[in-house]
Scaffold this motif. Structure first.
Motif, PDB file in Angstrom:
ATOM      1  N   ILE A   4       0.875  -1.169   0.000  1.00 37.27           N
ATOM      2  CA  ILE A   4       0.000   0.000   0.000  1.00 37.27           C
ATOM      3  C   ILE A   4       0.911   1.217   0.000  1.00 37.27           C
ATOM      4  O   ILE A   4       1.801   1.332   0.844  1.00 37.27           O
ATOM      5  CB  ILE A   4      -0.934   0.003   1.220  1.00 37.27           C
ATOM      6  N   VAL A   5       0.692   2.102  -0.980  1.00 41.07           N
ATOM      7  CA  VAL A   5       1.516   3.308  -1.094  1.00 41.07           C
ATOM      8  C   VAL A   5       0.612   4.520  -1.275  1.00 41.07           C
ATOM      9  O   VAL A   5      -0.539   4.397  -1.672  1.00 41.07           O
ATOM     10  CB  VAL A   5       2.511   3.229  -2.281  1.00 41.07           C
ATOM     11  N   CYS A   6       1.141   5.690  -0.977  1.00 40.93           N
ATOM     12  CA  CYS A   6       0.411   6.935  -1.178  1.00 40.93           C
ATOM     13  C   CYS A   6       1.056   7.693  -2.331  1.00 40.93           C
ATOM     14  O   CYS A   6       2.265   7.955  -2.293  1.00 40.93           O
ATOM     15  CB  CYS A   6       0.427   7.778   0.088  1.00 40.93           C
ATOM     16  N   ALA A  24      -3.687   9.934  -3.597  1.00 42.26           N
ATOM     17  CA  ALA A  24      -4.445   8.691  -3.645  1.00 42.26           C
ATOM     18  C   ALA A  24      -3.655   7.590  -2.953  1.00 42.26           C
ATOM     19  O   ALA A  24      -2.434   7.546  -3.045  1.00 42.26           O
ATOM     20  CB  ALA A  24      -4.736   8.292  -5.088  1.00 42.26           C
ATOM     21  N   THR A  25      -4.369   6.717  -2.272  1.00 44.02           N
ATOM     22  CA  THR A  25      -3.762   5.537  -1.676  1.00 44.02           C
ATOM     23  C   THR A  25      -3.958   4.389  -2.658  1.00 44.02           C
ATOM     24  O   THR A  25      -5.078   4.130  -3.101  1.00 44.02           O
ATOM     25  CB  THR A  25      -4.401   5.210  -0.327  1.00 44.02           C
ATOM     26  N   ILE A  26      -2.860   3.717  -3.000  1.00 43.66           N
ATOM     27  CA  ILE A  26      -2.868   2.683  -4.027  1.00 43.66           C
ATOM     28  C   ILE A  26      -2.467   1.349  -3.406  1.00 43.66           C
ATOM     29  O   ILE A  26      -1.460   1.253  -2.703  1.00 43.66           O
ATOM     30  CB  ILE A  26      -1.875   3.031  -5.166  1.00 43.66           C
ATOM     31  N   PHE A  27      -3.257   0.309  -3.691  1.00 43.62           N
ATOM     32  CA  PHE A  27      -2.963  -1.056  -3.261  1.00 43.62           C
ATOM     33  C   PHE A  27      -2.400  -1.806  -4.465  1.00 43.62           C
ATOM     34  O   PHE A  27      -2.977  -1.769  -5.546  1.00 43.62           O
ATOM     35  CB  PHE A  27      -4.245  -1.727  -2.764  1.00 43.62           C
ATOM     36  N   PRO A  53      -6.587   1.920  -6.946  1.00 42.21           N
ATOM     37  CA  PRO A  53      -6.806   3.013  -5.996  1.00 42.21           C
ATOM     38  C   PRO A  53      -7.822   2.566  -4.950  1.00 42.21           C
ATOM     39  O   PRO A  53      -8.838   1.954  -5.290  1.00 42.21           O
ATOM     40  CB  PRO A  53      -7.366   4.141  -6.872  1.00 42.21           C
ATOM     41  N   ILE A  54      -7.535   2.805  -3.663  1.00 39.44           N
ATOM     42  CA  ILE A  54      -8.454   2.383  -2.610  1.00 39.44           C
ATOM     43  C   ILE A  54      -8.999   3.549  -1.791  1.00 39.44           C
ATOM     44  O   ILE A  54      -9.984   3.399  -1.093  1.00 39.44           O
ATOM     45  CB  ILE A  54      -7.816   1.326  -1.676  1.00 39.44           C
ATOM     46  N   SER A  55      -8.357   4.719  -1.864  1.00 39.09           N
ATOM     47  CA  SER A  55      -8.894   5.904  -1.193  1.00 39.09           C
ATOM     48  C   SER A  55      -8.237   7.147  -1.770  1.00 39.09           C
ATOM     49  O   SER A  55      -7.288   7.063  -2.533  1.00 39.09           O
ATOM     50  CB  SER A  55      -8.672   5.837   0.324  1.00 39.09           C
ATOM     51  N   GLY A  56      -8.749   8.291  -1.383  1.00 39.70           N
ATOM     52  CA  GLY A  56      -8.202   9.562  -1.866  1.00 39.70           C
ATOM     53  C   GLY A  56      -8.883  10.000  -3.147  1.00 39.70           C
ATOM     54  O   GLY A  56     -10.054   9.707  -3.395  1.00 39.70           O
ATOM     55  N   ASP A  57      -8.137  10.708  -3.978  1.00 40.12           N
ATOM     56  CA  ASP A  57      -8.671  11.238  -5.232  1.00 40.12           C
ATOM     57  C   ASP A  57      -8.743  10.141  -6.279  1.00 40.12           C
ATOM     58  O   ASP A  57      -7.735   9.531  -6.612  1.00 40.12           O
ATOM     59  CB  ASP A  57      -7.792  12.379  -5.749  1.00 40.12           C
TER      60      ASP A  57
END
Length: 83
Positions: A4-6, A24-27, A53-57
């Motif tokens: 998981i990265v931002c 964006a938080t990316i899985f 993408p799992i959250s954010g923009d």
């Protein structure tokens, strides 16, 4: 491999000078292996890595355009030298 990265970024539109940004938080899910040919050389292929993408923009908007952050597949081959 699971990570998981931002991702964060800033942009400036050339014609209007409009500035903006996104976060964006990316899985990432994927896998690969490392083949060592000798003490100093290796090959590292990766297959089926997908970034979600799992959250954010989820969308980045310019003045008249919108770009979506969609799931992205990735395949790579790395040739390495170890000292």
């Amino acid at each position: 491999m699971l990570t998981i990265v931002c991702w964060t970024g800033k942009f400036t539109e050339n014609t209007s000078g409009l500035r903006g940004g996104y976060s964006a938080t990316i899985f990432t899910i994927g896998g690969g292996c490392t083949w060592r040919f000798s003490r100093h050389f290796y090959l590292n292929p990766w297959a089926a890595a997908v970034r979600f993408p799992i959250s954010g923009d989820w969308e980045v908007r310019f003045s008249a355009l919108t770009f979506s952050i969609d799931p992205t597949p990735e395949v790579s081959i790395k040739l390495g030298v170890k000292f």
